[in-house]
Design a protein around this motif. Structure first.
Motif, PDB file in Angstrom:
ATOM      1  N   ASP A 147      20.482  21.951 -35.925  1.00  0.00           N
ATOM      2  CA  ASP A 147      20.272  21.850 -37.365  1.00  0.00           C
ATOM      3  C   ASP A 147      19.237  20.789 -37.731  1.00  0.00           C
ATOM      4  N   ARG A 148      18.470  20.312 -36.766  1.00  0.00           N
ATOM      5  CA  ARG A 148      17.447  19.308 -37.028  1.00  0.00           C
ATOM      6  C   ARG A 148      16.060  19.942 -36.929  1.00  0.00           C
ATOM      7  N   SER A 149      15.041  19.228 -37.391  1.00  0.00           N
ATOM      8  CA  SER A 149      13.675  19.741 -37.403  1.00  0.00           C
ATOM      9  C   SER A 149      13.112  19.794 -35.996  1.00  0.00           C
ATOM     10  N   ASP A 150      11.957  20.527 -35.887  1.00  0.00           N
ATOM     11  CA  ASP A 150      11.342  20.730 -34.573  1.00  0.00           C
ATOM     12  C   ASP A 150      10.434  19.554 -34.206  1.00  0.00           C
ATOM     13  N   GLU A 151      11.011  18.367 -34.091  1.00  0.00           N
ATOM     14  CA  GLU A 151      10.263  17.180 -33.704  1.00  0.00           C
ATOM     15  C   GLU A 151      10.495  16.899 -32.217  1.00  0.00           C
ATOM     16  N   PRO A 152       9.521  16.209 -31.557  1.00  0.00           N
ATOM     17  CA  PRO A 152       9.708  15.912 -30.123  1.00  0.00           C
ATOM     18  C   PRO A 152      11.027  15.200 -29.831  1.00  0.00           C
ATOM     19  N   ALA A 153      11.476  14.332 -30.753  1.00  0.00           N
ATOM     20  CA  ALA A 153      12.719  13.592 -30.520  1.00  0.00           C
ATOM     21  C   ALA A 153      13.944  14.495 -30.543  1.00  0.00           C
ATOM     22  N   GLY A 154      13.779  15.733 -31.027  1.00  0.00           N
ATOM     23  CA  GLY A 154      14.907  16.652 -31.089  1.00  0.00           C
ATOM     24  C   GLY A 154      15.146  17.424 -29.821  1.00  0.00           C
ATOM     25  N   PHE A 155      14.398  17.138 -28.732  1.00  0.00           N
ATOM     26  CA  PHE A 155      14.529  17.852 -27.472  1.00  0.00           C
ATOM     27  C   PHE A 155      14.742  16.854 -26.331  1.00  0.00           C
ATOM     28  N   GLY A 156      15.467  17.265 -25.313  1.00  0.00           N
ATOM     29  CA  GLY A 156      15.734  16.406 -24.168  1.00  0.00           C
ATOM     30  C   GLY A 156      15.929  17.226 -22.908  1.00  0.00           C
ATOM     31  N   VAL A 157      16.082  16.512 -21.792  1.00  0.00           N
ATOM     32  CA  VAL A 157      16.238  17.141 -20.483  1.00  0.00           C
ATOM     33  C   VAL A 157      17.695  17.570 -20.286  1.00  0.00           C
ATOM     34  N   CYS A 158      17.915  18.790 -19.839  1.00  0.00           N
ATOM     35  CA  CYS A 158      19.268  19.317 -19.598  1.00  0.00           C
ATOM     36  C   CYS A 158      20.024  18.425 -18.616  1.00  0.00           C
ATOM     37  N   ILE A 159      21.273  18.160 -18.932  1.00  0.00           N
ATOM     38  CA  ILE A 159      22.102  17.318 -18.059  1.00  0.00           C
ATOM     39  C   ILE A 159      23.184  18.136 -17.346  1.00  0.00           C
ATOM     40  N   ASP A 160      23.191  19.468 -17.512  1.00  0.00           N
ATOM     41  CA  ASP A 160      24.152  20.304 -16.807  1.00  0.00           C
ATOM     42  C   ASP A 160      23.889  20.241 -15.295  1.00  0.00           C
ATOM     43  N   ALA A 161      24.946  20.314 -14.485  1.00  0.00           N
ATOM     44  CA  ALA A 161      24.803  20.189 -13.027  1.00  0.00           C
ATOM     45  C   ALA A 161      23.916  21.280 -12.446  1.00  0.00           C
ATOM     46  N   SER A 162      23.857  22.469 -13.106  1.00  0.00           N
ATOM     47  CA  SER A 162      23.046  23.560 -12.585  1.00  0.00           C
ATOM     48  C   SER A 162      21.572  23.415 -12.938  1.00  0.00           C
ATOM     49  N   GLY A 163      21.245  22.526 -13.859  1.00  0.00           N
ATOM     50  CA  GLY A 163      19.866  22.301 -14.257  1.00  0.00           C
ATOM     51  C   GLY A 163      19.469  23.010 -15.524  1.00  0.00           C
ATOM     52  N   SER A 164      20.213  24.020 -15.970  1.00  0.00           N
ATOM     53  CA  SER A 164      19.875  24.740 -17.192  1.00  0.00           C
ATOM     54  C   SER A 164      21.109  25.474 -17.685  1.00  0.00           C
ATOM     55  N   THR A 165      21.048  25.922 -18.972  1.00  0.00           N
ATOM     56  CA  THR A 165      22.216  26.592 -19.580  1.00  0.00           C
ATOM     57  C   THR A 165      21.803  27.877 -20.283  1.00  0.00           C
ATOM     58  N   PRO A 166      21.129  28.828 -19.622  1.00  0.00           N
ATOM     59  CA  PRO A 166      20.704  30.047 -20.301  1.00  0.00           C
ATOM     60  C   PRO A 166      21.901  30.887 -20.748  1.00  0.00           C
ATOM     61  N   GLY A 167      21.866  31.315 -22.016  1.00  0.00           N
ATOM     62  CA  GLY A 167      22.929  32.165 -22.534  1.00  0.00           C
ATOM     63  C   GLY A 167      24.211  31.449 -22.847  1.00  0.00           C
ATOM     64  N   ARG A 168      24.216  30.119 -22.865  1.00  0.00           N
ATOM     65  CA  ARG A 168      25.410  29.357 -23.244  1.00  0.00           C
ATOM     66  C   ARG A 168      25.010  28.065 -23.947  1.00  0.00           C
ATOM     67  N   GLN A 169      25.983  27.359 -24.481  1.00  0.00           N
ATOM     68  CA  GLN A 169      25.697  26.179 -25.299  1.00  0.00           C
ATOM     69  C   GLN A 169      24.970  25.114 -24.500  1.00  0.00           C
ATOM     70  N   ASN A 170      24.005  24.482 -25.140  1.00  0.00           N
ATOM     71  CA  ASN A 170      23.230  23.437 -24.479  1.00  0.00           C
ATOM     72  C   ASN A 170      24.130  22.289 -24.045  1.00  0.00           C
TER      73      ASN A 170
END
Length: 817
Positions: A147-170
């Motif tokens: 629900d935040r704007s598309d600013e660089p600060a609104g994105f970060g590196v995935c911390i899930d053990a698999s490295g990514s979360t395609p098709g599920r909650q970030n």
């Protein structure tokens, strides 16, 4: 899907994988999220994905539900594709439950270190995802809050053990309706009640959106740090709406908080994230009253004695956690172990300098014993004992001058007064010199009849004769004991756990009319008319008086077998290497259960205890004793009887040996000798269970088709065998009705049977049995030949022959259409 509209919905770029895992070159993908707070179902029809000069417009796509995802991949299907890496690698999308979201393909070429992607809707609404650094091999860039704007600060590196979360909650998303317990503390109650406290829990809404209501509970972990103890409920409170980022403090009243160390736990019952729902605080609550007192101590043990010890007693009507408390003398203190359990109401504990020495001197002690590290030695000439609470407060103390000698303790005469001086202490009056873990011997006990010895006559009882349990009793109370007292003789049916299952044998009631003076003693006896063979634990217990601790004694006696009530009925002495191993079957011929505790089994030279856990063999019951339980159960998978693997199995000789069953007193219950075995895992069966001690002629090879009958009636039972007899019914029998001829027979034990069917020309039609060992039994003929075809209607001849007797019988058997 255009009719569903886009204006009321918002599709956002939610996650991107630019740095492909390993050496792959076609695994880039972008995740689209239908943000659920802005509408319902929507599709990507009419949307454009812009990646630099690469643009893709979508049409004919699957709908995305509110809160759902879609993946736009550089390569959707095939080798080195999104489906092969994140799907089930079937080559098709949607054929697996995890492949429940739309998968699309587009021209994308994402740069690892920095890039910008743009999603443009048909009505001009846009969503961007951008990053300024390389997330790492196989690691995605995620949107932190949708629900935040598309600013660089609104994105970060995935911390899930698999490295990514395609098709599920970030992995970076906050959780909806997520209350967090920041901390908990305890304060005194403002109402002035010393036994009450207030639990304060600090709660913050750290998730998306407001929380309508939540239940906060508080518990008392009465033994913090020890797994498995029971949590006691303190209380709970329902909190109202709490906006995003808001905090509040809840108060839960803790009534009657007991002294001692506690672990206070506050918990949010359930929300979107259980990881931050609990907070805990360990704290000591001081003793405001001497609920726990020093009740007995030994300050001057002899060399080789129990070493020093101190007994404490909980006089409260509630359990107390004594962890963190300390015991010591006038110069120093030592803290109890943190693993001590709760001290229950009325319970005694012994704090010992040396646990091993204490248990060696008091082997019957069964109470709670704590060895205190860094024990503060008590002076034999006089000292002070101090019991101190977890907050450093004095709980109880006493001073003494000198010891009693002879490993005789000093006991507290009255446990009610507090901080007693030496006038309230006296040397133990107990015959053992001390009463650790029990009521003090110097405490006033008015009516107290005690049993101080128990023995059985005769000393070696035999089955078939009565035995007598003799108990010596004494009035050790302070007053005359009433007449007509009673006692009961029990059998303890579980010697491995004394006192758990007592069965009454007989009662004794005194016939006197006068009260028993203080110090009076006498002898009572109770007869057991029909004791069964085996080991028995007998207990005599007086009827209730003012002191139950000295009202009972137990003794173990062995009733010798005088008849072979338990007999050997079957054995296998020569198993094949892949067979069941050696085994022996026992049978109880009696109409009552017989204890097999400490009985032994063996060959002609030595024997081994059947099992240290053996109980009683029931009437007409079978036991099987085996060399190897795993081999036995593997070879006889249908066996469901009682099976014991005997440690130190005595191997039976294949060319002849003896088998002996011995009682607990070493007497022979049953025995046999054998000269031959039968091979092919075929057992030897006893033909007559009535014989007192079997002879070689009482044994023959099993004729059961399985080769043996462990745990069931023998196949060569002499009661069923006899002169050769054979019969057929029905005769004639009709094939058109689906009938079969049942052929019943009886043979002498040791005979072999041949059954053949011939036609009128003397030609062999069918062999039903060919020189097979047998006994009483039956078989059937269904009117088919050796080849399986139906025979023609008409007369046939059944020829039955036994060997080695050579007896023949012929029966005309008519087959109807």
């Amino acid at each position: 899907m255009a009719a569903e509209g886009h204006a009321a919905n918002r599709l956002i770029l939610n996650e991107a994988l630019a740095n492909e895992p390993g050496g792959a070159t076609s695994l880039e993908w972008v995740e689209v999220l239908n943000w659920p707070d802005t509408g319902g179902v929507v599709s990507l029809d009419g949307y454009w994905l812009i990646d630099g000069s690469d643009t893709t417009q979508f049409g004919g796509t699957q709908p995305i539900p509110a809160g759902g995802f879609a993946i736009i991949a550089r390569r959707a299907l095939g080798e080195s594709s999104f489906e092969s890496r994140w799907g089930d690698n079937s080559g098709a999308w949607g054929d697996h439950p995890a492949e429940s979201f739309p998968l699309l393909e587009a021209d994308i070429s994402l740069r690892n270190s920095s890039d910008t992607l743009l999603l443009v809707g048909p009505e001009g609404d846009t969503s961007a995802i951008l990053w300024m650094r390389d997330a790492g091999d196989g690691i995605s860039i995620e949107r932190i809050r949708p629900d935040r704007s598309d600013e660089p600060a609104g994105f970060g590196v995935c911390i899930d053990a698999s490295g990514s979360t395609p098709g599920r909650q970030n992995s970076l998303f906050p959780v909806r309706a997520d209350l967090a317990l920041d901390s908990v503390r305890v304060t005194p109650s403002i109402n002035g009640d010393d036994d009450s406290r207030v639990v304060l829990a600090y709660v913050t809404n750290v998730g998306f959106g407001p929380v309508g209501s939540a239940l906060i509970e508080a518990y008392d972990d009465r033994i913090p740090g020890v797994d498995g103890d029971t949590l006691a409920v303190i209380g709970s409170i329902q909190v109202g709406g709490l906006g995003e980022g808001e905090s509040l403090t809840v108060e839960i009243l803790w009534h009657n908080a007991s002294p001692g160390r506690h672990g206070v736990i506050a918990r949010i019952v359930a929300d979107g994230n259980a990881a931050n729902n609990t907070a805990m605080l360990e704290l000591p609550i001081p003793f405001e009253s001497p609920w726990v007192v020093v009740s007995e101590f030994l300050a001057d043990p002899e060399i080789g004695g129990p070493d020093e010890w101190i007994e404490i007693s909980n006089r409260a009507d509630f359990a107390i956690n004594m962890n963190g408390c300390a015991i010591g003398d006038s110069t120093g203190l030592s803290v109890f172990a943190d693993t001590a359990p709760l001290m229950n109401p009325g319970e005694f504990w012994v704090l010992a300098e040396n646990e091993a020495a204490f248990r060696a001197h008091y082997p019957e002690y069964a109470g709670n014993l704590i060895q205190v590290a860094n024990w503060r030695s008590l002076n034999n000439t006089g000292d002070r004992i101090r019991l101190v609470g977890p907050a450093g407060e004095m709980i109880d103390s006493l001073s003494f001058r000198g010891g009693n000698g002879g490993n005789r303790s000093r006991e507290r005469v009255d446990l009610a007064p507090i901080l007693l001086d030496e006038r309230y202490w006296s040397p133990s009056a107990h015959p053992d010199g001390a009463t650790p873990g029990a009521e003090n011997s110097v405490a006033p006990i008015n009516h107290d009849l005690a049993i101080d010895s128990l023995f059985v006559t005769p000393s070696e009882p035999e089955w078939g004769a009565a035995l007598r349990a003799n108990a010596h009793y004494k009035n050790v109370g302070l007053a005359k004991f009433p007449p007509n007292f009673g006692a009961t003789l029990y059998e303890d049916l579980n010697p491995s756990a004394p006192g758990t299952f007592l069965e009454e044998i007989a009662r004794f009631v005194s016939s006197g009319t006068d009260s028993l003076p203080v110090g009076y003693s006498g002898l009572l006896w109770i007869s057991w008319v029909a004791p069964t063979p085996g080991v028995h634990r007998l207990c005599i217990e007086l009827d209730a008086d003012d002191n139950a601790d000295n009202n009972s004694l137990s003794v173990t006696t062995t009733v010798r077998h005088t008849e072979p009530l338990v007999i050997i009925t079957e054995f296998l002495a020569d198993p094949t290497p892949t067979g069941p191993g050696e085994w022996i079957e026992l049978f109880n011929t009696a109409d009552f259960p017989i204890s097999m505790y400490l009985n032994r089994i063996g060959d002609s030279t030595s024997s081994s205890v059947i099992s240290p856990f053996a109980g009683s063999i029931p009437p007409s019951g079978y036991w099987v004793l085996c060399e190897d339980e795993a081999a036995f159960t593997s070879y006889y998978p249908g066996f469901d009887g009682l099976l014991f693997e005997v440690g130190g199995w005595r191997t039976l000789g294949n060319n002849g040996d003896g088998i002996r069953l011995l009682g607990a007193a070493g007497e022979i219950i049953d025995s046999l000798t054998f000269a031959v075995t039968h091979g092919d895992n075929r057992s030897s069966e006893r033909t007559n269970r009535d014989a007192a001690f079997s002879q070689p002629g009482d044994w023959t090879a099993s004729v059961d088709p399985a080769g043996a009958t462990p745990g069931r009636s023998n196949s060569v039972n002499a009661e069923d065998a006899g002169d050769f007899e054979i019969s057929v019914a029905p005769n004639p029998f009709y094939l058109g009705r689906g009938e079969e001829a049942e052929i019943a027979y009886r043979l002498e034990i040791g005979e072999r049977l041949t059954l053949r069917i011939f036609d009128r020309a003397g030609r062999l039609v069918r062999t039903l049995a060919d020189d097979q060992p047998s006994a009483t039994g039956s078989t059937t003929w269904d009117g088919t030949s050796e080849g399986g075809g139906r025979v023609d209607p008409g007369p046939y001849v059944l020829l039955a022959r036994t060997e080695p007797e050579g007896t023949e019988r012929k029966i005309v058997l008519v087959v109807g259409p």
